[in-house]
Design a protein around this motif. Sequence first.
Motif, mmCIF file in Angstrom:
data_model
loop_
_atom_site.group_PDB
_atom_site.id
_atom_site.type_symbol
_atom_site.label_atom_id
_atom_site.label_comp_id
_atom_site.label_asym_id
_atom_site.label_seq_id
_atom_site.Cartn_x
_atom_site.Cartn_y
_atom_site.Cartn_z
ATOM 1 N N GLY A 116 0.782 -1.226 0.000
ATOM 2 C CA GLY A 116 0.000 0.000 0.000
ATOM 3 C C GLY A 116 0.812 1.273 0.000
ATOM 4 O O GLY A 116 0.256 2.374 -0.034
ATOM 5 N N THR A 117 2.160 1.158 0.007
ATOM 6 C CA THR A 117 3.009 2.344 -0.034
ATOM 7 C C THR A 117 2.921 2.985 -1.419
ATOM 8 O O THR A 117 2.917 2.277 -2.423
ATOM 9 N N PRO A 118 2.846 4.326 -1.503
ATOM 10 C CA PRO A 118 2.824 4.971 -2.832
ATOM 11 C C PRO A 118 4.022 4.543 -3.657
ATOM 12 O O PRO A 118 5.116 4.322 -3.144
ATOM 13 N N GLU A 119 3.819 4.458 -4.970
ATOM 14 C CA GLU A 119 4.843 3.898 -5.850
ATOM 15 C C GLU A 119 5.974 4.850 -6.167
ATOM 16 O O GLU A 119 7.045 4.414 -6.587
ATOM 17 N N GLY A 120 5.827 6.140 -5.997
ATOM 18 C CA GLY A 120 6.944 7.038 -6.273
ATOM 19 C C GLY A 120 6.485 8.423 -6.650
ATOM 20 O O GLY A 120 5.331 8.641 -7.022
ATOM 21 N N SER A 121 7.412 9.362 -6.579
ATOM 22 C CA SER A 121 7.090 10.763 -6.849
ATOM 23 C C SER A 121 7.219 11.127 -8.320
ATOM 24 O O SER A 121 6.787 12.199 -8.732
ATOM 25 N N ALA A 122 7.843 10.262 -9.108
ATOM 26 C CA ALA A 122 8.062 10.545 -10.530
ATOM 27 C C ALA A 122 7.872 9.252 -11.315
ATOM 28 O O ALA A 122 8.028 8.158 -10.775
ATOM 29 N N VAL A 129 15.301 6.957 -8.909
ATOM 30 C CA VAL A 129 16.440 7.859 -8.705
ATOM 31 C C VAL A 129 16.153 8.849 -7.582
ATOM 32 O O VAL A 129 16.961 9.018 -6.658
ATOM 33 N N GLU A 130 14.995 9.492 -7.626
ATOM 34 C CA GLU A 130 14.700 10.550 -6.655
ATOM 35 C C GLU A 130 14.293 9.998 -5.299
ATOM 36 O O GLU A 130 14.681 10.558 -4.264
#
Length: 236
Positions: A116-122, A129-130
């Motif tokens: 359930g953790t968000p998959e990423g900011s980009a 990378v970020e």
Amino acid sequence: MTPEITAAVPDSLGTYRDGVAADSGTGTATPLSALHDPAVFDATLAAFEAGLGVSPGAVDRRALVSYWSQFYLAPLATPAMTALVRLGRPLPLGFATTRLALDGAGRPARFLVRPGTPEGSAPGLAGLVEDHLRPFVELCRAQCGIAPRVIWGNAAVILDYVAREIGEPETLARPEVAACLGWCGGPSCALSPLARALCDRRRRTCCLRQRLPGVPSCGDLCPVRAGGRCGAADGP
């Protein structure tokens, strides 16, 4: 992490097929955020050092951290790149929410992520990378003074290798991944620290492994032999 991802990993990368798994909240895995504590980081590095059979404090700490990072990056890169290239989705590998399990020799073996953790900011590889690699590079710099370009070089070489094992046509079909690796031009390629770490598919900066007793050098692949840089000192 899932049977779908596991099945999509090429046989040539099978050693790290299970490098990412769902976190059940049990076991002795270490939160990556805890590695900012020098005592926790030193204990993790000491376990790796013991597994190599090296006497504590007998080698250049920067070389040891660089070599440790290569073992760290391999189980991270294999499932992450497979999921991105073959399934078109990122894994939720944010540095702040991931735990690390070691094998019996003290080597990084598996990354545990929370369901359930968000998959990423980009999107694409830029998210990894970020959200993960940039904090990891800064962690290594802070803990031993190693030049960030050394760790970026390790990451670039490993991710590039994994992508080629998965397949160049498949990777090129994911433009955001190919650009981040430096396989094509454009603004995303120019800004990518992974692309900057490689030149004509060859790393620019020495990984320092030749400073470790009993660890084979890169031989003719070493960038120093080709006029590249030694990454001993801190710097960009």
